[in-house]
Motif scaffolding. Sequence first.
Motif, PDB file in Angstrom:
ATOM      1  N   ASP A  36       0.796  -1.234   0.000  1.00 30.31           N
ATOM      2  CA  ASP A  36       0.000   0.000   0.000  1.00 30.31           C
ATOM      3  C   ASP A  36       0.824   1.277   0.000  1.00 30.31           C
ATOM      4  OD1 ASP A  36      -2.380  -1.185  -0.314  1.00 30.31           O
ATOM      5  OD2 ASP A  36      -3.191  -0.689   1.654  1.00 30.31           O
ATOM      6  N   MET A  37       1.807   1.342  -0.876  1.00 35.75           N
ATOM      7  CA  MET A  37       2.562   2.587  -1.027  1.00 35.75           C
ATOM      8  C   MET A  37       2.728   2.863  -2.515  1.00 35.75           C
ATOM      9  SD  MET A  37       5.224   1.938   2.063  1.00 35.75           S
ATOM     10  CE  MET A  37       6.009   3.535   2.058  1.00 35.75           C
ATOM     11  N   LEU A  38       3.143   4.076  -2.847  1.00 40.29           N
ATOM     12  CA  LEU A  38       3.457   4.442  -4.236  1.00 40.29           C
ATOM     13  C   LEU A  38       2.292   4.216  -5.180  1.00 40.29           C
ATOM     14  CD1 LEU A  38       7.122   3.057  -4.500  1.00 40.29           C
ATOM     15  CD2 LEU A  38       6.289   5.101  -3.344  1.00 40.29           C
ATOM     16  N   SER A  39       1.106   4.549  -4.720  1.00 33.24           N
ATOM     17  CA  SER A  39      -0.098   4.408  -5.541  1.00 33.24           C
ATOM     18  C   SER A  39      -0.416   5.724  -6.242  1.00 33.24           C
ATOM     19  CB  SER A  39      -1.268   3.999  -4.653  1.00 33.24           C
ATOM     20  OG  SER A  39      -2.483   4.064  -5.364  1.00 33.24           O
ATOM     21  N   ASP A  40      -1.031   5.630  -7.404  1.00 32.90           N
ATOM     22  CA  ASP A  40      -1.479   6.853  -8.072  1.00 32.90           C
ATOM     23  C   ASP A  40      -2.915   7.222  -7.690  1.00 32.90           C
ATOM     24  OD1 ASP A  40      -2.408   4.594  -9.396  1.00 32.90           O
ATOM     25  OD2 ASP A  40      -2.519   5.608 -11.339  1.00 32.90           O
ATOM     26  N   VAL A  41      -3.582   6.348  -6.920  1.00 30.82           N
ATOM     27  CA  VAL A  41      -4.961   6.659  -6.512  1.00 30.82           C
ATOM     28  C   VAL A  41      -5.135   6.775  -4.999  1.00 30.82           C
ATOM     29  CG1 VAL A  41      -6.173   5.805  -8.553  1.00 30.82           C
ATOM     30  CG2 VAL A  41      -5.531   4.188  -6.744  1.00 30.82           C
ATOM     31  N   LEU A  42      -4.383   5.978  -4.271  1.00 27.82           N
ATOM     32  CA  LEU A  42      -4.531   5.945  -2.810  1.00 27.82           C
ATOM     33  C   LEU A  42      -3.407   6.750  -2.161  1.00 27.82           C
ATOM     34  CD1 LEU A  42      -6.009   4.675  -0.376  1.00 27.82           C
ATOM     35  CD2 LEU A  42      -4.472   2.722  -0.585  1.00 27.82           C
ATOM     36  N   VAL A  43      -3.769   7.621  -1.219  1.00 29.30           N
ATOM     37  CA  VAL A  43      -2.755   8.443  -0.556  1.00 29.30           C
ATOM     38  C   VAL A  43      -2.075   7.654   0.571  1.00 29.30           C
ATOM     39  CG1 VAL A  43      -3.856  10.644  -1.053  1.00 29.30           C
ATOM     40  CG2 VAL A  43      -4.533   9.363   0.994  1.00 29.30           C
ATOM     41  N   PRO A  44      -0.871   8.098   0.982  1.00 24.18           N
ATOM     42  CA  PRO A  44      -0.222   7.437   2.113  1.00 24.18           C
ATOM     43  C   PRO A  44      -1.137   7.427   3.334  1.00 24.18           C
ATOM     44  CG  PRO A  44       1.331   8.910   1.058  1.00 24.18           C
ATOM     45  CD  PRO A  44      -0.015   9.151   0.409  1.00 24.18           C
ATOM     46  N   ASN A  45      -1.219   6.273   3.931  1.00 31.03           N
ATOM     47  CA  ASN A  45      -2.067   6.091   5.090  1.00 31.03           C
ATOM     48  C   ASN A  45      -1.152   5.718   6.244  1.00 31.03           C
ATOM     49  OD1 ASN A  45      -4.562   5.879   6.332  1.00 31.03           O
ATOM     50  ND2 ASN A  45      -5.410   4.691   4.627  1.00 31.03           N
ATOM     51  N   LEU A  46      -1.105   6.563   7.253  1.00 35.59           N
ATOM     52  CA  LEU A  46      -0.154   6.335   8.343  1.00 35.59           C
ATOM     53  C   LEU A  46      -0.601   5.184   9.228  1.00 35.59           C
ATOM     54  CD1 LEU A  46       0.458  10.029   9.429  1.00 35.59           C
ATOM     55  CD2 LEU A  46       1.744   8.687   7.760  1.00 35.59           C
ATOM     56  N   ASP A  47       0.374   4.524   9.854  1.00 32.65           N
ATOM     57  CA  ASP A  47       0.072   3.470  10.820  1.00 32.65           C
ATOM     58  C   ASP A  47      -0.205   4.115  12.170  1.00 32.65           C
ATOM     59  OD1 ASP A  47      -0.086   1.350  12.521  1.00 32.65           O
ATOM     60  OD2 ASP A  47       2.034   0.834  12.412  1.00 32.65           O
ATOM     61  N   GLU A  48      -1.480   4.153  12.528  1.00 34.77           N
ATOM     62  CA  GLU A  48      -1.833   4.771  13.814  1.00 34.77           C
ATOM     63  C   GLU A  48      -2.492   3.761  14.730  1.00 34.77           C
ATOM     64  OE1 GLU A  48      -3.146   9.023  13.373  1.00 34.77           O
ATOM     65  OE2 GLU A  48      -3.480   8.277  11.342  1.00 34.77           O
ATOM     66  N   LEU A  49      -2.030   2.516  14.599  1.00 32.09           N
ATOM     67  CA  LEU A  49      -2.628   1.438  15.360  1.00 32.09           C
ATOM     68  C   LEU A  49      -2.365   1.588  16.854  1.00 32.09           C
ATOM     69  CD1 LEU A  49      -4.220  -0.939  14.262  1.00 32.09           C
ATOM     70  CD2 LEU A  49      -2.162  -2.332  14.479  1.00 32.09           C
ATOM     71  N   ASN A  50      -1.209   2.107  17.191  1.00 36.52           N
ATOM     72  CA  ASN A  50      -0.968   2.312  18.622  1.00 36.52           C
ATOM     73  C   ASN A  50      -0.593   3.769  18.865  1.00 36.52           C
ATOM     74  OD1 ASN A  50       1.969   2.712  18.732  1.00 36.52           O
ATOM     75  ND2 ASN A  50       2.060   0.641  17.923  1.00 36.52           N
ATOM     76  N   GLU A  51      -0.475   4.103  20.110  1.00 31.15           N
ATOM     77  CA  GLU A  51      -0.311   5.506  20.490  1.00 31.15           C
ATOM     78  C   GLU A  51       1.145   5.905  20.623  1.00 31.15           C
ATOM     79  OE1 GLU A  51      -2.729   8.019  21.523  1.00 31.15           O
ATOM     80  OE2 GLU A  51      -3.916   6.736  20.207  1.00 31.15           O
ATOM     81  N   THR A  52       2.021   4.930  20.561  1.00 33.25           N
ATOM     82  CA  THR A  52       3.401   5.229  20.944  1.00 33.25           C
ATOM     83  C   THR A  52       4.350   5.299  19.769  1.00 33.25           C
ATOM     84  OG1 THR A  52       3.734   2.866  21.272  1.00 33.25           O
ATOM     85  CG2 THR A  52       3.164   4.163  23.221  1.00 33.25           C
ATOM     86  N   ASN A  53       3.886   4.934  18.587  1.00 36.00           N
ATOM     87  CA  ASN A  53       4.835   4.946  17.461  1.00 36.00           C
ATOM     88  C   ASN A  53       4.927   6.350  16.859  1.00 36.00           C
ATOM     89  OD1 ASN A  53       2.287   4.963  16.299  1.00 36.00           O
ATOM     90  ND2 ASN A  53       2.934   3.790  14.517  1.00 36.00           N
ATOM     91  N   ASP A  54       5.817   6.476  15.884  1.00 32.32           N
ATOM     92  CA  ASP A  54       6.029   7.744  15.192  1.00 32.32           C
ATOM     93  C   ASP A  54       5.635   7.505  13.730  1.00 32.32           C
ATOM     94  OD1 ASP A  54       7.021   9.913  13.815  1.00 32.32           O
ATOM     95  OD2 ASP A  54       9.129   9.431  14.191  1.00 32.32           O
ATOM     96  N   PRO A  55       4.339   7.647  13.437  1.00 34.38           N
ATOM     97  CA  PRO A  55       3.863   7.199  12.118  1.00 34.38           C
ATOM     98  C   PRO A  55       4.495   7.932  10.941  1.00 34.38           C
ATOM     99  CG  PRO A  55       2.131   8.409  13.293  1.00 34.38           C
ATOM    100  CD  PRO A  55       3.256   8.206  14.261  1.00 34.38           C
ATOM    101  N   ILE A  56       4.840   9.203  11.145  1.00 31.22           N
ATOM    102  CA  ILE A  56       5.439   9.948  10.032  1.00 31.22           C
ATOM    103  C   ILE A  56       6.881   9.519   9.808  1.00 31.22           C
ATOM    104  CG2 ILE A  56       6.211  12.253   9.337  1.00 31.22           C
ATOM    105  CD1 ILE A  56       3.495  13.181   9.802  1.00 31.22           C
ATOM    106  N   GLY A  57       7.629   9.450  10.916  1.00 29.96           N
ATOM    107  CA  GLY A  57       9.019   8.995  10.807  1.00 29.96           C
ATOM    108  C   GLY A  57       9.081   7.603  10.186  1.00 29.96           C
TER     109      GLY A  57
END
Length: 278
Positions: A167-188
């Motif tokens: 699910d990356m490098l798509s021309d239709v779907l935008v980057p979707n961050l992993d926000e499954l838990n509260e402690t990670n750094d989804p952007i990094g």
Amino acid sequence: MLRQVAEGVLTHQSELLENNAVVVQGRTGALLVDPGLTESEMTCLADDLRALGQPVAAGFATHPDWDHVLWHPAFGEAPRYGTARCAARMREVRSDADWRARAAEGLPPEIAEETPLDLFGLITGLPSGTEQLPWDGPEVRIIEHPAHAPGHAALLVPERGVLVAGDMLSDVLVPNLDELNETNDPIGEYLVGLRLLEDAADSVEVLVPGHGSVGGAAEMRARIEQDRAYVLALREGRVPRDPRVGPTAKPGWEWTTDISAEQVRRLAERSERGGTSG
Ligand SMILES: [Zn+2]
């Protein structure tokens, strides 16, 4: 219908969400990556593989999201691999007594009745750090990275010049961050994923994203830049200016605009709570 995208590599696109299933032909059977969504799409794919004399020798799920972990009995008994983290996440999902009802609830209504769930998420985890897929076919390298979902992996088939990006490098779907838990750094984490894909770019002639259209080498680099710019805009707290968002979104994909606004909102909440937003 299967479409050849490189020697010995074919794709099959689902009608809804444009999910790309990928077939890599091996010596005695095929590797099948992210096989698709509906009963009819998967049985059609199984028929096509039989007609090619390429029964499924191995499966692979790029990451633990519902549209990448479905399977059909018509594919047979081949092992279905994923990263150790991907398999662990699916075990956790299936350990909930209500997993089936929850999975059914999460399905798009258009296909909810036609999406088989019996074999949902039954993934065999490869030992963590596994660099090559164990199978009888061209070398398949596993590029595991932390972007988008736990245990997400892209597959690189160097002999064929193909990258299966999940699910990356798509021309239709935008980057979707992993926000499954509260402690990670989804952007990094997303930026790390993009860098690892960029490191592989010299070996890639054909990019197959999890959703949308297949691209060449130049397109791959352009999409890496586009995804990076998107994620950096989120980090700045704004809805990205991006062809996949707003009036230029592909018809049927207008919801990517809502997802983008939602991600901005959640990141702001996170930083208010003192968590990191990159
Ligand atoms: Zn997906």
